[in-house]
Design a protein around this motif. Structure first.
Motif, PDB file in Angstrom:
ATOM      1  N   ARG A  58       0.847  -1.185   0.000  1.00  0.00           N
ATOM      2  CA  ARG A  58       0.000   0.000   0.000  1.00  0.00           C
ATOM      3  C   ARG A  58       0.886   1.240   0.000  1.00  0.00           C
ATOM      4  NH1 ARG A  58       0.123  -2.135   5.049  1.00  0.00           N
ATOM      5  NH2 ARG A  58       0.656  -0.693   6.744  1.00  0.00           N
ATOM      6  N   ILE A  59       0.320   2.327  -0.452  1.00  0.00           N
ATOM      7  CA  ILE A  59       1.038   3.597  -0.498  1.00  0.00           C
ATOM      8  C   ILE A  59       0.506   4.492   0.602  1.00  0.00           C
ATOM      9  CG2 ILE A  59       1.467   5.663  -1.871  1.00  0.00           C
ATOM     10  CD1 ILE A  59       1.342   3.897  -4.351  1.00  0.00           C
ATOM     11  N   GLU A  60       1.430   5.013   1.415  1.00  0.00           N
ATOM     12  CA  GLU A  60       1.055   5.908   2.519  1.00  0.00           C
ATOM     13  C   GLU A  60       1.767   7.244   2.358  1.00  0.00           C
ATOM     14  OE1 GLU A  60       1.996   4.033   6.185  1.00  0.00           O
ATOM     15  OE2 GLU A  60       0.434   2.488   6.000  1.00  0.00           O
ATOM     16  N   ASP A  61       1.082   8.317   2.781  1.00  0.00           N
ATOM     17  CA  ASP A  61       1.713   9.638   2.721  1.00  0.00           C
ATOM     18  C   ASP A  61       2.535   9.879   3.975  1.00  0.00           C
ATOM     19  OD1 ASP A  61      -0.025  10.290   4.779  1.00  0.00           O
ATOM     20  OD2 ASP A  61      -1.354  11.496   3.493  1.00  0.00           O
ATOM     21  N   GLU A  62       3.022  11.113   4.182  1.00  0.00           N
ATOM     22  CA  GLU A  62       3.891  11.437   5.310  1.00  0.00           C
ATOM     23  C   GLU A  62       3.190  11.254   6.655  1.00  0.00           C
ATOM     24  OE1 GLU A  62       4.736  14.426   1.921  1.00  0.00           O
ATOM     25  OE2 GLU A  62       3.000  13.452   2.861  1.00  0.00           O
ATOM     26  N   ASN A  63       1.869  11.342   6.661  1.00  0.00           N
ATOM     27  CA  ASN A  63       1.088  11.205   7.901  1.00  0.00           C
ATOM     28  C   ASN A  63       0.560   9.792   8.097  1.00  0.00           C
ATOM     29  OD1 ASN A  63       1.368  14.019   8.446  1.00  0.00           O
ATOM     30  ND2 ASN A  63      -0.256  14.422   6.937  1.00  0.00           N
ATOM     31  N   ARG A  64       1.116   8.844   7.332  1.00  0.00           N
ATOM     32  CA  ARG A  64       0.734   7.427   7.418  1.00  0.00           C
ATOM     33  C   ARG A  64      -0.692   7.169   6.961  1.00  0.00           C
ATOM     34  NH1 ARG A  64       5.167   4.332   8.249  1.00  0.00           N
ATOM     35  NH2 ARG A  64       3.906   2.734   9.283  1.00  0.00           N
ATOM     36  N   GLN A  65      -1.240   8.122   6.210  1.00  0.00           N
ATOM     37  CA  GLN A  65      -2.567   7.929   5.643  1.00  0.00           C
ATOM     38  C   GLN A  65      -2.448   7.100   4.364  1.00  0.00           C
ATOM     39  OE1 GLN A  65      -5.602   9.040   6.953  1.00  0.00           O
ATOM     40  NE2 GLN A  65      -4.279   9.453   8.730  1.00  0.00           N
ATOM     41  N   VAL A  66      -3.295   6.040   4.280  1.00  0.00           N
ATOM     42  CA  VAL A  66      -3.226   5.154   3.127  1.00  0.00           C
ATOM     43  C   VAL A  66      -3.856   5.840   1.914  1.00  0.00           C
ATOM     44  CG1 VAL A  66      -3.935   2.935   2.151  1.00  0.00           C
ATOM     45  CG2 VAL A  66      -3.281   3.095   4.581  1.00  0.00           C
ATOM     46  N   LEU A  67      -3.085   5.944   0.862  1.00  0.00           N
ATOM     47  CA  LEU A  67      -3.588   6.539  -0.377  1.00  0.00           C
ATOM     48  C   LEU A  67      -4.243   5.491  -1.263  1.00  0.00           C
ATOM     49  CD1 LEU A  67      -3.859   8.956  -2.301  1.00  0.00           C
ATOM     50  CD2 LEU A  67      -1.564   8.445  -3.152  1.00  0.00           C
ATOM     51  N   ASP A  68      -3.618   4.298  -1.360  1.00  0.00           N
ATOM     52  CA  ASP A  68      -4.170   3.265  -2.241  1.00  0.00           C
ATOM     53  C   ASP A  68      -3.427   1.953  -2.018  1.00  0.00           C
ATOM     54  OD1 ASP A  68      -5.794   2.121  -4.138  1.00  0.00           O
ATOM     55  OD2 ASP A  68      -4.774   2.992  -5.867  1.00  0.00           O
ATOM     56  N   GLU A  69      -4.075   0.851  -2.381  1.00  0.00           N
ATOM     57  CA  GLU A  69      -3.397  -0.430  -2.533  1.00  0.00           C
ATOM     58  C   GLU A  69      -2.708  -0.390  -3.896  1.00  0.00           C
ATOM     59  OE1 GLU A  69      -3.346  -2.892  -0.302  1.00  0.00           O
ATOM     60  OE2 GLU A  69      -4.665  -1.861   1.125  1.00  0.00           O
ATOM     61  N   ALA A  70      -1.483  -0.922  -3.956  1.00  0.00           N
ATOM     62  CA  ALA A  70      -0.712  -0.760  -5.196  1.00  0.00           C
ATOM     63  C   ALA A  70       0.170  -1.962  -5.462  1.00  0.00           C
ATOM     64  CB  ALA A  70       0.138   0.507  -5.117  1.00  0.00           C
ATOM     65  N   VAL A  71       0.632  -2.026  -6.702  1.00  0.00           N
ATOM     66  CA  VAL A  71       1.637  -3.003  -7.121  1.00  0.00           C
ATOM     67  C   VAL A  71       2.873  -2.221  -7.557  1.00  0.00           C
ATOM     68  CG1 VAL A  71       2.251  -4.772  -8.820  1.00  0.00           C
ATOM     69  CG2 VAL A  71      -0.063  -4.718  -7.850  1.00  0.00           C
ATOM     70  N   ALA A  72       4.018  -2.580  -6.957  1.00  0.00           N
ATOM     71  CA  ALA A  72       5.277  -1.921  -7.301  1.00  0.00           C
ATOM     72  C   ALA A  72       6.143  -2.887  -8.108  1.00  0.00           C
ATOM     73  CB  ALA A  72       6.006  -1.468  -6.047  1.00  0.00           C
ATOM     74  N   THR A  73       6.596  -2.432  -9.275  1.00  0.00           N
ATOM     75  CA  THR A  73       7.463  -3.235 -10.122  1.00  0.00           C
ATOM     76  C   THR A  73       8.843  -2.605 -10.129  1.00  0.00           C
ATOM     77  OG1 THR A  73       5.559  -3.759 -11.530  1.00  0.00           O
ATOM     78  CG2 THR A  73       7.731  -4.300 -12.392  1.00  0.00           C
ATOM     79  N   LEU A  74       9.869  -3.420  -9.806  1.00  0.00           N
ATOM     80  CA  LEU A  74      11.222  -2.908  -9.616  1.00  0.00           C
ATOM     81  C   LEU A  74      12.130  -3.317 -10.775  1.00  0.00           C
ATOM     82  CD1 LEU A  74      13.486  -1.663  -7.840  1.00  0.00           C
ATOM     83  CD2 LEU A  74      13.696  -3.920  -6.749  1.00  0.00           C
ATOM     84  N   PHE A  75      12.832  -2.336 -11.339  1.00  0.00           N
ATOM     85  CA  PHE A  75      13.841  -2.584 -12.372  1.00  0.00           C
ATOM     86  C   PHE A  75      15.129  -1.897 -11.933  1.00  0.00           C
ATOM     87  CE2 PHE A  75       9.680  -2.254 -14.378  1.00  0.00           C
ATOM     88  CZ  PHE A  75       9.597  -3.415 -15.131  1.00  0.00           C
ATOM     89  N   ARG A  76      16.169  -2.684 -11.712  1.00  0.00           N
ATOM     90  CA  ARG A  76      17.433  -2.094 -11.281  1.00  0.00           C
ATOM     91  C   ARG A  76      18.314  -1.756 -12.489  1.00  0.00           C
ATOM     92  NH1 ARG A  76      18.737  -2.257  -5.973  1.00  0.00           N
ATOM     93  NH2 ARG A  76      17.429  -3.539  -4.594  1.00  0.00           N
ATOM     94  N   ALA A  77      19.080  -0.668 -12.332  1.00  0.00           N
ATOM     95  CA  ALA A  77      20.034  -0.285 -13.379  1.00  0.00           C
ATOM     96  C   ALA A  77      21.089  -1.389 -13.528  1.00  0.00           C
ATOM     97  CB  ALA A  77      20.691   1.038 -13.009  1.00  0.00           C
ATOM     98  N   PRO A  78      21.556  -1.640 -14.747  1.00  0.00           N
ATOM     99  CA  PRO A  78      21.174  -0.976 -16.005  1.00  0.00           C
ATOM    100  C   PRO A  78      20.066  -1.719 -16.751  1.00  0.00           C
ATOM    101  CG  PRO A  78      23.080  -2.340 -16.397  1.00  0.00           C
ATOM    102  CD  PRO A  78      22.724  -2.528 -14.938  1.00  0.00           C
TER     103      PRO A  78
END
Length: 495
Positions: A58-78
């Protein structure tokens, strides 16, 4: 002077079209992409994960408020699109969620991406060359199978591979010529002139094919501007409807029904044609019609193909010649402005009303087998040799009865594609490439003339360098900040 953005920043942008949808993707790229993502993503720590992995959280702002459920996809350099660390967030497609997440990323230290900045970084980091970068924009803009195929061939490096091969062979000869310059006093020859002549012919043949293909490439990219022009009540709107196979324009026996331009797109053989129906060309009867006639003439100046439609039952040949003189003046201005000649097709309409009008084609490969003219009802001869403009084709048809409409479509496609161009081959689809190819060819032709005249090595080396520089501009091996900024500024934000 155009300036490139700061490429050391971490950038963020919406990678999917704005607006509501099932999901939206926001892209983050740069040296701090993973750090910023970890600051707002609650799931596995992305800094501890392997490249090319997908994580739910989930994505949270600075105040720990949940903005949304999300999927994070990671690609490392290069091993990413840009060659940098990249994180892509897939969230629900609410405009509020999209904008809130984008603002959150900026507050955490990212910068909003400039148009095309992700692809610019991919180019500068050696992930793609400039032709492939431009193919990305063409792929996104493609609206037909042919345009898609042309962009994919370029994206996969077909253009790049051929240009690189030609440059490599020229560089080889350039080095030998330069070596001869170093030993000028000893009168030695390292570069075989016969081989160089053969190489020039091979490269020139290939460049000619690419230059010729630009007509089709430009059509695939922008569509072929096809203006339907003629006198009021000649059947222009009926022809538009017949080509579209639908009742798009109002058709009436009252002359001057069309007061403004009507534009529709039709796909012929994978090539998009922008059909533009215009107001009738005549002395205007009122102010509104005068505006329509002026716009019709303006569209003719911008056309790639002009379909001049005339009523064979009512219009005299003197009137036809008069109309073509007006159209000719407009096309002359078009040539002066863009250095391109629009093709003219004379459409002899309303065949159903004049059975005496012969149906053979004038302009065929084997002209000896057909009559050299068409004979209207009044026995005047429509002789193409006397027309103010040389037409690419003269086609009698009945738009009302769909007579010869398919033949007209085939003719339009052949004119757009050009002679000797194959849709399956590499196609030059970019005006920048076209200009660079022409400069390269001009340098090679001067090089060939220099060899014929036995000019000194200094002159030969100069021509080879000019050809190499022009070819290098295409792939980006030779570029300036101005060129790059101009190219990538036309991309959409997020790509």
């Amino acid at each position: 002077m155009a300036v490139l953005p700061d490429l050391t920043d971490t950038i963020a942008a919406l990678a999917t079209p704005p607006g509501s949808g099932a999901i939206a993707v926001l892209r983050l790229s740069g040296p701090r992409a993973i750090v910023i993502a970890d600051a707002i993503f609650r799931g596995k720590r992305l800094s501890e994960q392997a490249s090319h992995t997908v994580h739910v959280g989930r994505i949270e702002d600075e105040n720990r408020q949940v903005l949304d459920e999300a999927v994070a996809t990671l690609f490392r350099a290069p091993r990413s699109y840009t060659g940098e660390d990249v994180v892509e967030f897939s969230v629900h497609g609410s405009p509020y969620v999209q904008q809130s997440l984008l603002q959150l990323l900026v507050r955490q230290g990212a910068r909003l991406a400039a148009p095309g900045e992700f692809t610019l970084r991919a180019f500068l980091n050696g992930k793609i060359d400039l032709t492939q970068a431009e193919a990305v924009a063409d792929l996104i803009a493609s609206q037909t199978a042919a345009a898609h195929a042309a962009a994919m061939r370029q994206l996969r490096g077909g253009f790049k591979t051929e240009i690189a091969r030609l440059r490599e062979e020229l560089i080889h000869f350039a080095s030998l010529i330069e070596l001869e310059l170093d030993f000028a006093e000893e009168d030695v020859e390292f570069a075989n002139r016969v081989h160089l002549q053969n190489l020039i012919e091979q490269i020139n043949t290939y460049l000619s094919e690419l230059i010729r293909s630009f007509q089709l490439g430009n059509a695939l990219r922008h569509g072929v501007a096809t203006v339907i022009a003629g006198r009021p009540n000649a059947g222009k709107s009926t022809l538009l409807n017949a080509l579209l196979n639908e009742e798009r324009a109002i058709v009436s026996d009252i002359a001057g029904t069309t007061r403004d331009t009507i534009e529709e797109v039709i796909n012929l053989g994978g090539v998009p044609f922008r059909l533009i129906d215009t107001a009738g060309i005549r002395e205007a009867q009122d102010t509104i019609e005068a505006i329509g006639v002026r716009r019709a003439l303006e569209k003719i100046e911008q056309a790639a193909i002009v379909l001049y439609v005339w009523d064979i039952a009512e219009t005299t040949l003197n009137e036809v010649y008069s109309d073509l003189q007006v159209i000719g003046r407009k096309l002359t201005r078009s040539v002066e402005a863009s250095h391109a000649q629009a093709a003219l097709i004379v459409v002899c309409n309303k065949m159903d009303r004049n059975p005496y009008f012969l149906t053979e084609w004038l302009l065929q490969p084997n002209a000896s087998e057909i009559p050299p003219y068409l004979r209207p009802k009044n026995s005047e001869l429509l002789d193409p040799l006397t027309l103010p403009l040389k037409p690419a084709a003269i086609i009698p048809l009945s738009a009302k009865n769909q007579m010869n409409i398919e033949y007209l479509k085939e003719t339009l496609l052949q004119i757009a594609i050009g002679k000797g161009v194959n849709l399956e081959n590499t196609i030059a689809i970019n005006a920048r490439h076209y200009e660079a190819l022409k400069r390269a060819q001009e340098a090679l032709l001067e090089l060939r003339a220099g060899l014929d005249q036995n000019l000194s090595n200094e002159w030969l080396a100069q021509d080879i360098r000019r050809a190499l520089a022009a070819l290098g501009e295409i792939t980006g091996e030779i570029s300036t900040e101005d060129i790059l900024a101009n190219i990538f500024s036309r991309f959409c934000i997020g790509k």
